[in-house]
Design a protein around this motif. Structure first.
Motif, PDB file in Angstrom:
ATOM      1  N   ILE A   1       0.852  -1.192   0.000  1.00 46.75           N
ATOM      2  CA  ILE A   1       0.000   0.000   0.000  1.00 46.75           C
ATOM      3  C   ILE A   1       0.889   1.243   0.000  1.00 46.75           C
ATOM      4  O   ILE A   1       1.765   1.389   0.858  1.00 46.75           O
ATOM      5  N   PHE A   2       0.656   2.122  -0.960  1.00 44.58           N
ATOM      6  CA  PHE A   2       1.373   3.393  -1.045  1.00 44.58           C
ATOM      7  C   PHE A   2       0.419   4.549  -0.762  1.00 44.58           C
ATOM      8  O   PHE A   2      -0.791   4.435  -0.987  1.00 44.58           O
ATOM      9  N   LYS A   3       0.970   5.638  -0.313  1.00 48.83           N
ATOM     10  CA  LYS A   3       0.188   6.854  -0.170  1.00 48.83           C
ATOM     11  C   LYS A   3       0.121   7.558  -1.515  1.00 48.83           C
ATOM     12  O   LYS A   3       1.141   7.839  -2.143  1.00 48.83           O
ATOM     13  N   GLY A   4      -1.102   7.843  -1.978  1.00 50.63           N
ATOM     14  CA  GLY A   4      -1.263   8.586  -3.221  1.00 50.63           C
ATOM     15  C   GLY A   4      -1.572   7.698  -4.406  1.00 50.63           C
ATOM     16  O   GLY A   4      -1.606   6.468  -4.318  1.00 50.63           O
ATOM     17  N   ILE A   5      -1.810   8.356  -5.538  1.00 51.26           N
ATOM     18  CA  ILE A   5      -2.181   7.685  -6.781  1.00 51.26           C
ATOM     19  C   ILE A   5      -1.287   8.191  -7.909  1.00 51.26           C
ATOM     20  O   ILE A   5      -1.329   9.363  -8.274  1.00 51.26           O
ATOM     21  N   THR A   6      -0.460   7.296  -8.447  1.00 53.81           N
ATOM     22  CA  THR A   6       0.316   7.580  -9.655  1.00 53.81           C
ATOM     23  C   THR A   6       0.332   6.313 -10.500  1.00 53.81           C
ATOM     24  O   THR A   6       0.054   5.217 -10.012  1.00 53.81           O
ATOM     25  N   ASN A   7       0.695   6.455 -11.775  1.00 50.72           N
ATOM     26  CA  ASN A   7       0.784   5.281 -12.638  1.00 50.72           C
ATOM     27  C   ASN A   7       1.836   4.306 -12.130  1.00 50.72           C
ATOM     28  O   ASN A   7       1.638   3.088 -12.188  1.00 50.72           O
ATOM     29  N   GLN A   8       2.956   4.821 -11.621  1.00 44.31           N
ATOM     30  CA  GLN A   8       3.996   3.941 -11.107  1.00 44.31           C
ATOM     31  C   GLN A   8       3.499   3.134  -9.919  1.00 44.31           C
ATOM     32  O   GLN A   8       3.756   1.933  -9.808  1.00 44.31           O
TER      33      GLN A   8
ATOM     34  N   ASN B   1       1.084   0.374 -10.990  1.00 43.98           N
ATOM     35  CA  ASN B   1       1.705  -0.701 -11.756  1.00 43.98           C
ATOM     36  C   ASN B   1       2.467  -1.676 -10.871  1.00 43.98           C
ATOM     37  O   ASN B   1       2.976  -2.696 -11.355  1.00 43.98           O
ATOM     38  N   ALA B   2       2.537  -1.367  -9.558  1.00 39.58           N
ATOM     39  CA  ALA B   2       3.312  -2.222  -8.655  1.00 39.58           C
ATOM     40  C   ALA B   2       2.584  -2.560  -7.364  1.00 39.58           C
ATOM     41  O   ALA B   2       2.975  -3.489  -6.656  1.00 39.58           O
ATOM     42  N   GLY B   3       1.541  -1.807  -7.032  1.00 36.37           N
ATOM     43  CA  GLY B   3       0.827  -2.031  -5.783  1.00 36.37           C
ATOM     44  C   GLY B   3      -0.522  -1.343  -5.829  1.00 36.37           C
ATOM     45  O   GLY B   3      -1.149  -1.262  -6.887  1.00 36.37           O
ATOM     46  N   VAL B   4      -0.963  -0.839  -4.685  1.00 33.52           N
ATOM     47  CA  VAL B   4      -2.220  -0.088  -4.617  1.00 33.52           C
ATOM     48  C   VAL B   4      -1.957   1.243  -3.936  1.00 33.52           C
ATOM     49  O   VAL B   4      -0.976   1.408  -3.208  1.00 33.52           O
ATOM     50  N   GLY B   5      -2.857   2.204  -4.178  1.00 34.84           N
ATOM     51  CA  GLY B   5      -2.656   3.538  -3.619  1.00 34.84           C
ATOM     52  C   GLY B   5      -3.873   4.032  -2.866  1.00 34.84           C
ATOM     53  O   GLY B   5      -5.015   3.667  -3.196  1.00 34.84           O
ATOM     54  N   THR B   6      -3.630   4.857  -1.859  1.00 38.78           N
ATOM     55  CA  THR B   6      -4.727   5.471  -1.112  1.00 38.78           C
ATOM     56  C   THR B   6      -5.369   6.560  -1.959  1.00 38.78           C
ATOM     57  O   THR B   6      -4.712   7.223  -2.756  1.00 38.78           O
TER      58      THR B   6
ATOM     59  N   SER C   1     -12.936   5.143   9.701  1.00 37.67           N
ATOM     60  CA  SER C   1     -13.713   5.759   8.627  1.00 37.67           C
ATOM     61  C   SER C   1     -13.696   4.893   7.361  1.00 37.67           C
ATOM     62  O   SER C   1     -13.819   3.680   7.454  1.00 37.67           O
ATOM     63  N   ASN C   2     -13.496   5.516   6.215  1.00 34.38           N
ATOM     64  CA  ASN C   2     -13.496   4.818   4.935  1.00 34.38           C
ATOM     65  C   ASN C   2     -12.085   4.814   4.376  1.00 34.38           C
ATOM     66  O   ASN C   2     -11.614   5.816   3.851  1.00 34.38           O
ATOM     67  N   TYR C   3     -11.401   3.682   4.519  1.00 33.32           N
ATOM     68  CA  TYR C   3     -10.031   3.566   4.014  1.00 33.32           C
ATOM     69  C   TYR C   3     -10.112   3.091   2.566  1.00 33.32           C
ATOM     70  O   TYR C   3     -10.423   1.932   2.287  1.00 33.32           O
ATOM     71  N   SER C   4      -9.860   4.016   1.639  1.00 32.90           N
ATOM     72  CA  SER C   4     -10.103   3.764   0.213  1.00 32.90           C
ATOM     73  C   SER C   4      -8.810   3.474  -0.527  1.00 32.90           C
ATOM     74  O   SER C   4      -7.840   4.233  -0.423  1.00 32.90           O
ATOM     75  N   LEU C   5      -8.818   2.394  -1.294  1.00 35.82           N
ATOM     76  CA  LEU C   5      -7.641   1.982  -2.055  1.00 35.82           C
ATOM     77  C   LEU C   5      -8.010   1.734  -3.517  1.00 35.82           C
ATOM     78  O   LEU C   5      -9.063   1.160  -3.812  1.00 35.82           O
ATOM     79  N   ALA C   6      -7.132   2.155  -4.410  1.00 37.05           N
ATOM     80  CA  ALA C   6      -7.319   1.927  -5.843  1.00 37.05           C
ATOM     81  C   ALA C   6      -6.215   1.025  -6.364  1.00 37.05           C
ATOM     82  O   ALA C   6      -5.067   1.104  -5.932  1.00 37.05           O
ATOM     83  N   GLY C   7      -6.588   0.160  -7.294  1.00 37.35           N
ATOM     84  CA  GLY C   7      -5.618  -0.710  -7.950  1.00 37.35           C
ATOM     85  C   GLY C   7      -5.987  -0.908  -9.404  1.00 37.35           C
ATOM     86  O   GLY C   7      -7.115  -0.621  -9.818  1.00 37.35           O
TER      87      GLY C   7
ATOM     88  N   LEU D   1     -12.356  -0.844  -1.915  1.00 36.73           N
ATOM     89  CA  LEU D   1     -11.358  -1.206  -2.925  1.00 36.73           C
ATOM     90  C   LEU D   1     -11.939  -0.940  -4.305  1.00 36.73           C
ATOM     91  O   LEU D   1     -13.069  -1.336  -4.594  1.00 36.73           O
ATOM     92  N   MET D   2     -11.169  -0.285  -5.162  1.00 35.45           N
ATOM     93  CA  MET D   2     -11.680   0.115  -6.466  1.00 35.45           C
ATOM     94  C   MET D   2     -10.735  -0.256  -7.592  1.00 35.45           C
ATOM     95  O   MET D   2      -9.514  -0.167  -7.448  1.00 35.45           O
TER      96      MET D   2
END
Length: 231
Positions: free
Chosen positions: A100-107, A110-115, A125-131, A194-195
């Motif tokens: 899990i990384f903080k933030g959203i970037t293409n890098q 391509n290697a994990g998921v981001g908040t 609360s709502n811990y939201s992650l994108a992958g 999770l999205m």
């Protein structure tokens, strides 16, 4: 001379065809390599470092995110900043174990998921992650296989946060309420959301697929406990 040119052109098309056919397999290999390398990065960090990383500055520019492609997977994951690592997500039923990384970037994707929000705390609360969705099922490519009651485990090397899936749904990209804390308030409990992008027949529909899980327990961290789902 003309026959030689025609022969060279034919060989060129054969080479291009071979390269195009091999790209998906090369992409799978690259993604596995990226996931492994950032997992190694995660394992070098202790709970104190992960806790301090919550305060790191990160990017949250959703408009800059592209669908994953074979050429995108050739980036060097060594460029990812260890100061953005927050922990790990494990989903036993679909064999997911990602950093899990903080933030959203293409890098990152391509290697994990981001908040998906600036200020998020595991277990609250709502811990939201994108992958990324992948055709091969890597990263968040198997998210749609999750069923109600399946386990989602987050950890920051201090605690393991245990969630049970309670809902899955498809929404338009404008449904920003899915990552807001109000969703947890309405549910009456802390949740994880999770999205990934929603695909039909490997074609991006433009919609988003969400898996929602509710917090059912917290446990002291142990690597064996996460891996075996034993606490």
């Amino acid at each position: 001379m003309k026959r030689r040119i025609v022969t060279l052109i034919g060989l060129l098309f054969i080479v291009i065809g071979i390269v195009m056919l091999s790209l998906p397999k090369m992409a799978e290999y690259n993604i596995n390599n990226h996931v492994t390398r950032v997992d190694d990065m995660y394992h070098t960090l202790d709970s104190n470092q992960l806790r301090s990383n919550v305060e790191s500055e990160a990017e949250f520019d959703f408009s800059a995110i592209d669908d994953i492609s074979p050429t995108d997977t050739f980036f060097d994951p060594a460029n990812l900043d260890s100061n953005l690592v927050l922990g790990q997500i494990v989903i036993p039923s679909i064999d997911v174990q990602l950093t899990i990384f903080k933030g959203i970037t293409n890098q990152i994707l391509n290697a994990g998921v981001g908040t998906m929000k600036e200020n998020q705390t595991m277990g609250k609360s709502n811990y939201s992650l994108a992958g990324h969705y992948t055709h091969s099922g890597q990263l968040f490519g198997r998210l749609e296989e999750l069923n109600i009651g399946d386990k989602i485990l987050l950890n920051d090397k201090e605690m393991i946060y245990e969630y049970d899936v309670y809902d899955t749904l498809i929404v338009p990209p404008t449904a920003v309420e899915m990552i807001e804390d109000q969703l947890a308030e309405e549910h009456g409990n802390a949740i994880v959301s999770l999205m990934n992008c929603f695909y039909v027949d490997d074609v991006n529909t433009g919609d988003r697929y969400f898996v929602l899980g509710e917090l059912v327990g917290t446990h002291p961290y142990s690597e064996a406990g996460v891996a075996m789902n034993h606490f």
